[in-house]
Scaffold this active site. Structure first.
Site, PDB file in Angstrom:
ATOM      1  N   ASN A   1       0.855  -1.178   0.000  1.00 54.81           N
ATOM      2  CA  ASN A   1       0.000   0.000   0.000  1.00 54.81           C
ATOM      3  C   ASN A   1       0.894   1.232   0.000  1.00 54.81           C
ATOM      4  O   ASN A   1       1.892   1.284   0.736  1.00 54.81           O
ATOM      5  CB  ASN A   1      -0.902   0.005   1.237  1.00 54.81           C
TER       6      ASN A   1
ATOM      7  N   VAL B   1       1.317   3.110   7.837  1.00 55.04           N
ATOM      8  CA  VAL B   1       2.642   3.111   8.467  1.00 55.04           C
ATOM      9  C   VAL B   1       3.655   3.426   7.370  1.00 55.04           C
ATOM     10  O   VAL B   1       3.754   2.691   6.376  1.00 55.04           O
ATOM     11  CB  VAL B   1       2.962   1.751   9.123  1.00 55.04           C
TER      12      VAL B   1
ATOM     13  N   HIS C   1       6.387  -1.733   3.828  1.00 52.88           N
ATOM     14  CA  HIS C   1       6.108  -3.103   4.285  1.00 52.88           C
ATOM     15  C   HIS C   1       5.354  -3.836   3.191  1.00 52.88           C
ATOM     16  O   HIS C   1       4.465  -3.281   2.552  1.00 52.88           O
ATOM     17  CB  HIS C   1       5.317  -3.107   5.592  1.00 52.88           C
TER      18      HIS C   1
HETATM   19  P1  AMP Z   1      -0.749  -0.261   5.785  1.00 57.71           P
HETATM   20  O1  AMP Z   1      -2.170   0.150   6.081  1.00 57.71           O
HETATM   21  O2  AMP Z   1      -0.549  -0.867   4.437  1.00 57.71           O
HETATM   22  O3  AMP Z   1       0.225   0.875   6.070  1.00 57.71           O
HETATM   23  O4  AMP Z   1      -0.418  -1.440   6.793  1.00 57.71           O
HETATM   24  C1  AMP Z   1      -0.024  -1.240   8.118  1.00 57.71           C
HETATM   25  C2  AMP Z   1      -0.291  -2.536   8.811  1.00 57.71           C
HETATM   26  O5  AMP Z   1       0.427  -2.548  10.027  1.00 57.71           O
HETATM   27  C3  AMP Z   1      -1.769  -2.777   9.153  1.00 57.71           C
HETATM   28  O6  AMP Z   1      -2.222  -3.961   8.509  1.00 57.71           O
HETATM   29  C4  AMP Z   1      -1.753  -2.901  10.686  1.00 57.71           C
HETATM   30  O7  AMP Z   1      -2.668  -3.855  11.161  1.00 57.71           O
HETATM   31  C5  AMP Z   1      -0.319  -3.301  10.950  1.00 57.71           C
HETATM   32  N1  AMP Z   1       0.193  -2.981  12.274  1.00 57.71           N
HETATM   33  C6  AMP Z   1       0.047  -1.825  12.949  1.00 57.71           C
HETATM   34  N2  AMP Z   1       0.694  -1.881  14.139  1.00 57.71           N
HETATM   35  C7  AMP Z   1       1.275  -3.121  14.191  1.00 57.71           C
HETATM   36  C8  AMP Z   1       2.073  -3.785  15.174  1.00 57.71           C
HETATM   37  N3  AMP Z   1       2.426  -3.208  16.333  1.00 57.71           N
HETATM   38  N4  AMP Z   1       2.466  -5.061  14.899  1.00 57.71           N
HETATM   39  C9  AMP Z   1       2.107  -5.658  13.748  1.00 57.71           C
HETATM   40  N5  AMP Z   1       1.373  -5.068  12.787  1.00 57.71           N
HETATM   41  C10 AMP Z   1       0.941  -3.814  13.005  1.00 57.71           C
END
Ligand code: AMP
Ligand code: ZN
Length: 123
Positions: free
Chosen positions: A95, A104, A108
């Site tokens: 994303n 984030v 990732h």
């Molecule tokens: P995005 O929306 O593509 O930026 O994905 C961010 C992802 O990070 C989401 O699917 C969240 O559920 C995941 N996320 C947020 N905080 C954590 C955490 N502490 N550990 C693992 N995954 C997380």
């Protein structure tokens, strides 16, 4: 400017996971990348692959370090094997930005599978 020193990103959630400041369920790693379970899984398997070095998004990562980009995709393939979804199929997703749903801003790679994921985009 691309900030490439993870230690310089003290406010970044995934830098904190890479540095061990925040716990995560690690399911795989290489020298340069880490794979851990998403805290809010959207499929039976939902793993995030992140570089140990901070880049804000996939294009910045690929422009700066093609080999690290490939390392992350290879690790995603190994996770798919160990999760038992390599044959049934899975989805790899970066994303990017607000419309892409990125929340984030440490790049990732989502590894999603374990069920039929349906159409590419929810409407
Ligand atoms: P995005 O929306 O593509 O930026 O994905 C961010 C992802 O990070 C989401 O699917 C969240 O559920 C995941 N996320 C947020 N905080 C954590 C955490 N502490 N550990 C693992 N995954 C997380
Ligand atoms: Zn970071």
């Amino acid at each position: 400017m691309i900030v490439s020193d993870a230690a310089a990103n003290s406010s970044c959630l995934f830098c904190k996971i890479v540095n061990g400041q925040i716990p995560a369920l690690v399911v795989g790693e290489t020298e340069r990348a880490l794979a851990f379970r998403d805290i809010n899984p959207q499929a039976p398997t939902h793993v995030l692959v992140v570089p140990r070095t901070h880049y804000p998004n996939a294009a910045a990562l690929a422009n700066a370090d093609a080999e690290l980009t490939a390392d992350m995709i290879r690790l995603a393939g190994k996770i798919a094997e160990s999760e038992g979804i390599a044959d049934s199929g899975y989805r790899l997703m970066f994303n990017t930005g607000e419309d892409g749903g990125q929340t984030v801003f440490h790049v990732h790679l989502h590894v999603l599978g374990g069920k039929n994921l349906g159409p590419m985009v929810a409407i």
